[in-house]
Design an enzyme around this catalytic site. Structure first.
Site, PDB file in Angstrom:
ATOM      1  N   CYS A 160     101.181 -74.252  32.836  1.00 27.99           N
ATOM      2  CA  CYS A 160     102.262 -73.989  33.793  1.00 27.99           C
ATOM      3  C   CYS A 160     103.593 -73.964  33.057  1.00 27.99           C
ATOM      4  O   CYS A 160     104.292 -72.970  33.055  1.00 27.99           O
ATOM      5  CB  CYS A 160     102.245 -75.036  34.884  1.00 27.99           C
ATOM      6  SG  CYS A 160     100.829 -74.759  35.949  1.00 27.99           S
ATOM      7  N   ARG A 180     105.877 -71.063  34.659  1.00 28.53           N
ATOM      8  CA  ARG A 180     105.512 -69.930  35.521  1.00 28.53           C
ATOM      9  C   ARG A 180     105.220 -70.350  36.947  1.00 28.53           C
ATOM     10  O   ARG A 180     105.304 -69.547  37.875  1.00 28.53           O
ATOM     11  CB  ARG A 180     104.284 -69.195  34.966  1.00 28.53           C
ATOM     12  CG  ARG A 180     103.041 -70.034  34.961  1.00 28.53           C
ATOM     13  CD  ARG A 180     101.755 -69.310  34.657  1.00 28.53           C
ATOM     14  NE  ARG A 180     100.673 -70.266  34.653  1.00 28.53           N
ATOM     15  CZ  ARG A 180     100.034 -70.697  35.746  1.00 28.53           C
ATOM     16  NH1 ARG A 180     100.342 -70.220  36.939  1.00 28.53           N
ATOM     17  NH2 ARG A 180      99.087 -71.598  35.660  1.00 28.53           N
ATOM     18  N   HIS A 221     107.107 -74.043  44.340  1.00 33.47           N
ATOM     19  CA  HIS A 221     106.478 -74.128  45.657  1.00 33.47           C
ATOM     20  C   HIS A 221     106.221 -75.558  46.122  1.00 33.47           C
ATOM     21  O   HIS A 221     106.183 -76.500  45.316  1.00 33.47           O
ATOM     22  CB  HIS A 221     105.153 -73.346  45.657  1.00 33.47           C
ATOM     23  CG  HIS A 221     104.258 -73.673  44.492  1.00 33.47           C
ATOM     24  ND1 HIS A 221     104.229 -72.913  43.339  1.00 33.47           N
ATOM     25  CD2 HIS A 221     103.374 -74.692  44.286  1.00 33.47           C
ATOM     26  CE1 HIS A 221     103.349 -73.446  42.496  1.00 33.47           C
ATOM     27  NE2 HIS A 221     102.828 -74.526  43.035  1.00 33.47           N
ATOM     28  N   ILE A 222     106.056 -75.666  47.439  1.00 39.35           N
ATOM     29  CA  ILE A 222     105.623 -76.917  48.075  1.00 39.35           C
ATOM     30  C   ILE A 222     104.343 -76.572  48.837  1.00 39.35           C
ATOM     31  O   ILE A 222     104.336 -75.622  49.630  1.00 39.35           O
ATOM     32  CB  ILE A 222     106.714 -77.431  49.052  1.00 39.35           C
ATOM     33  CG1 ILE A 222     108.025 -77.728  48.303  1.00 39.35           C
ATOM     34  CG2 ILE A 222     106.224 -78.664  49.807  1.00 39.35           C
ATOM     35  CD1 ILE A 222     109.195 -78.166  49.198  1.00 39.35           C
ATOM     36  N   TYR A 223     103.248 -77.294  48.568  1.00 41.24           N
ATOM     37  CA  TYR A 223     101.989 -77.040  49.297  1.00 41.24           C
ATOM     38  C   TYR A 223     102.146 -77.458  50.765  1.00 41.24           C
ATOM     39  O   TYR A 223     102.914 -78.386  51.075  1.00 41.24           O
ATOM     40  CB  TYR A 223     100.834 -77.814  48.650  1.00 41.24           C
ATOM     41  CG  TYR A 223     100.370 -77.213  47.341  1.00 41.24           C
ATOM     42  CD1 TYR A 223      99.403 -76.216  47.309  1.00 41.24           C
ATOM     43  CD2 TYR A 223     100.932 -77.616  46.129  1.00 41.24           C
ATOM     44  CE1 TYR A 223      98.982 -75.652  46.094  1.00 41.24           C
ATOM     45  CE2 TYR A 223     100.524 -77.056  44.917  1.00 41.24           C
ATOM     46  CZ  TYR A 223      99.550 -76.079  44.916  1.00 41.24           C
ATOM     47  OH  TYR A 223      99.140 -75.521  43.724  1.00 41.24           O
ATOM     48  N   SER A 282      96.568 -80.875  44.855  1.00 40.48           N
ATOM     49  CA  SER A 282      95.616 -79.766  45.044  1.00 40.48           C
ATOM     50  C   SER A 282      94.955 -79.396  43.723  1.00 40.48           C
ATOM     51  O   SER A 282      95.658 -79.047  42.774  1.00 40.48           O
ATOM     52  CB  SER A 282      96.352 -78.535  45.563  1.00 40.48           C
ATOM     53  OG  SER A 282      96.973 -78.839  46.770  1.00 40.48           O
TER      54      SER A 282
HETATM   55  N1  LIG Z   1      98.450 -78.892  42.134  1.00 41.60           N
HETATM   56  C1  LIG Z   1      98.807 -79.319  40.916  1.00 41.60           C
HETATM   57  N2  LIG Z   1     100.043 -79.834  40.758  1.00 41.60           N
HETATM   58  C2  LIG Z   1     100.444 -80.285  39.539  1.00 41.60           C
HETATM   59  O1  LIG Z   1     101.581 -80.759  39.443  1.00 41.60           O
HETATM   60  C3  LIG Z   1      99.542 -80.171  38.427  1.00 41.60           C
HETATM   61  C4  LIG Z   1      98.270 -79.625  38.630  1.00 41.60           C
HETATM   62  N3  LIG Z   1      97.924 -79.210  39.889  1.00 41.60           N
HETATM   63  N4  LIG Z   1      97.343 -79.553  37.627  1.00 41.60           N
HETATM   64  C5  LIG Z   1      97.704 -79.856  36.264  1.00 41.60           C
HETATM   65  C6  LIG Z   1      98.800 -80.818  36.158  1.00 41.60           C
HETATM   66  C7  LIG Z   1      98.483 -82.262  36.433  1.00 41.60           C
HETATM   67  N5  LIG Z   1      99.768 -82.757  36.921  1.00 41.60           N
HETATM   68  C8  LIG Z   1      99.885 -83.872  37.758  1.00 41.60           C
HETATM   69  C9  LIG Z   1      98.755 -84.460  38.274  1.00 41.60           C
HETATM   70  C10 LIG Z   1      98.854 -85.554  39.096  1.00 41.60           C
HETATM   71  C11 LIG Z   1     100.108 -86.078  39.396  1.00 41.60           C
HETATM   72  C12 LIG Z   1     100.196 -87.285  40.279  1.00 41.60           C
HETATM   73  O2  LIG Z   1      99.234 -87.628  40.933  1.00 41.60           O
HETATM   74  N6  LIG Z   1     101.304 -87.976  40.321  1.00 41.60           N
HETATM   75  C13 LIG Z   1     101.489 -89.125  41.196  1.00 41.60           C
HETATM   76  C14 LIG Z   1     101.159 -90.428  40.548  1.00 41.60           C
HETATM   77  C15 LIG Z   1     101.069 -90.447  39.070  1.00 41.60           C
HETATM   78  C16 LIG Z   1     100.663 -91.808  38.491  1.00 41.60           C
HETATM   79  O3  LIG Z   1     100.284 -92.713  39.259  1.00 41.60           O
HETATM   80  O4  LIG Z   1     100.776 -91.958  37.271  1.00 41.60           O
HETATM   81  C17 LIG Z   1     102.931 -89.130  41.671  1.00 41.60           C
HETATM   82  O5  LIG Z   1     103.156 -89.760  42.720  1.00 41.60           O
HETATM   83  O6  LIG Z   1     103.788 -88.542  41.015  1.00 41.60           O
HETATM   84  C18 LIG Z   1     101.250 -85.492  38.857  1.00 41.60           C
HETATM   85  C19 LIG Z   1     101.137 -84.384  38.039  1.00 41.60           C
HETATM   86  C20 LIG Z   1     100.730 -81.714  36.930  1.00 41.60           C
HETATM   87  N7  LIG Z   1      99.884 -80.578  37.122  1.00 41.60           N
HETATM   88  O1  LIG Z   2     102.915 -79.099  34.339  1.00 39.46           O
HETATM   89  C1  LIG Z   2     102.498 -78.637  35.423  1.00 39.46           C
HETATM   90  C2  LIG Z   2     101.193 -78.219  35.595  1.00 39.46           C
HETATM   91  C3  LIG Z   2     100.825 -77.720  36.796  1.00 39.46           C
HETATM   92  N1  LIG Z   2     101.711 -77.605  37.817  1.00 39.46           N
HETATM   93  C4  LIG Z   2     101.234 -77.057  39.118  1.00 39.46           C
HETATM   94  C5  LIG Z   2     101.754 -75.732  39.563  1.00 39.46           C
HETATM   95  C6  LIG Z   2     100.658 -75.245  40.494  1.00 39.46           C
HETATM   96  O2  LIG Z   2     100.813 -75.866  41.781  1.00 39.46           O
HETATM   97  C7  LIG Z   2      99.395 -75.785  39.839  1.00 39.46           C
HETATM   98  C8  LIG Z   2      98.746 -74.776  38.926  1.00 39.46           C
HETATM   99  O3  LIG Z   2      98.178 -73.757  39.677  1.00 39.46           O
HETATM  100  P1  LIG Z   2      98.177 -72.209  39.216  1.00 39.46           P
HETATM  101  O4  LIG Z   2      97.304 -71.561  40.250  1.00 39.46           O
HETATM  102  O5  LIG Z   2      97.555 -72.151  37.862  1.00 39.46           O
HETATM  103  O6  LIG Z   2      99.592 -71.721  39.247  1.00 39.46           O
HETATM  104  O7  LIG Z   2      99.828 -76.885  39.066  1.00 39.46           O
HETATM  105  C9  LIG Z   2     103.013 -78.043  37.667  1.00 39.46           C
HETATM  106  O8  LIG Z   2     103.832 -77.993  38.600  1.00 39.46           O
HETATM  107  N2  LIG Z   2     103.364 -78.526  36.467  1.00 39.46           N
END
Ligand SMILES: Nc1nc(=O)c2c([nH]1)NC[C@@H]1CN(c3ccc(C(=O)N[C@@H](CCC(=O)O)C(=O)O)cc3)CN21
Ligand SMILES: O=c1ccn([C@H]2C[C@H](O)[C@@H](COP(=O)(O)O)O2)c(=O)[nH]1
Length: 283
Positions: A160, A180, A221-223, A282
């Protein structure tokens, strides 16, 4: 902090609904956002309108810089963000390139440190940049890119925040980072911290002063399942002043980052925040 809240509000006021096939959810979406971070004055862009887990964000970037390709390695340094994409993403689980539990495939750090060349050898983009910056060189191509479209099918997710360009003016280092796709409630929380950290740490190991970091986002975006919490809870809160980030001054080289650095080498001072909000994630 204001610029983050302004972007959230802009998505709510002007965003358009877009169906996302990969996640099966709709996203309220705007195109183009430009964020700026003042690294010179250590204005750490940590979200204050909810508790933010900055250590996991720094650990994730550290893992990219080390070339990790496995969610277990990320967990070992204090970051769980890749567990879901490595192990719960249906398409990736059925992908013949997946090497087993926790494998993320050829994403981020693999491209940054071991880009595959046609002759079978590999290219280390980050080492070249670190070597140049240490000598004060900016060849106008100090670019670290994780974006390798020819290998998208060999990884669990396309990167991303995919490209980071370093620039030197006088004795000051600047960074421009490109993203992106941005999950503003969850991902951006982390990505802001990472852009700031990347400039600050690269300046430190190059012996340059950090200047500003510029963060350019395309699709923000916001889901649909995050919208209510953003609109009715987070955006109703008043932000606190920015905290500051402190890095162990003993970190002096890329080798140090690769070998002994842990999250104990980073400290945030003056972090005041509102209580945590759990946003849905998501896969
Ligand atoms: N839908 C989606 N959004 C993202 O931001 C994202 C992805 N997918 N896939 C790849 C990575 C993984 N990332 C993530 C994944 C999980 C959190 C998360 O759960 N954060 C929580 C708690 C984190 C913690 O406890 O350390 C938060 O409240 O911020 C944040 C970024 C960012 N990226
Ligand atoms: O560093 C990151 C990694 C991932 N994301 C978010 C952005 C999208 O919501 C998903 C990735 O989905 P795509 O379909 O590949 O765009 O993860 C982020 O914000 N920051």
């Amino acid at each position: 902090m204001r610029q983050y809240l302004d972007l959230c509000q802009r998505i709510i006021d002007e965003g358009e609904w877009v169906e996302n096939e990969r996640t099966g959810k709709r996203c309220l979406t705007v195109i183009n956002a430009d964020l700026e971070y003042d690294v010179a004055n250590n204005q750490f862009p940590l979200i204050t309108t909810r508790k933010s887990y900055w250590k996991a964000a720094i650990a994730e970037m550290l893992g990219y810089l080390r070339g990790y390709d496995n969610a277990a390695d990320f967990r070992a340094i204090g970051c769980r963000t890749w567990d879901a994409n490595a192990n719960d993403n249906k398409d990736w689980l059925n992908n013949p390139h997946r090497k087993g539990e926790d494998d993320m495939g050829r994403v981020y750090g693999v491209q940054g440190r071991r880009w595959q060349k046609p002759d079978g050898s590999t290219l280390d983009q980050l080492q070249k940049i670190a070597d140049d910056l240490k000598r004060g060189i900016d060849d106008r191509g100090e670019i670290l890119t994780f974006y390798n479209p020819g290998e998208f099918d060999m990884g669990c997710l396309r990167p991303c925040m995919h490209t980071h360009t370093f620039s030197v003016l006088g004795d000051t280092l600047y960074l421009t980072s490109y993203q992106r796709s941005c999950d503003v409630p969850l991902g951006l929380n982390f990505n802001q911290v990472q852009v700031f950290f990347l400039l600050k740490i690269m300046a430190q190991i190059s012996g340059l002063k950090p200047g500003k970091a510029y963060h350019k986002i395309v699709n923000a975006h916001i889901y649909e399942d995050q919208l209510q919490l953003m609109r009715d809870v987070q955006l109703k809160r008043e932000p606190y002043p920015s905290p500051s980030l402190h890095i162990n001054p003993e970190i002096k080289s890329l080798k140090d980052l690769e070998t002994w650095v842990t999250l104990d080498d980073f400290e945030v001072k003056g972090y005041q925040y509102h209580e945590a909000i759990k946003y849905p994630f998501s896969v």
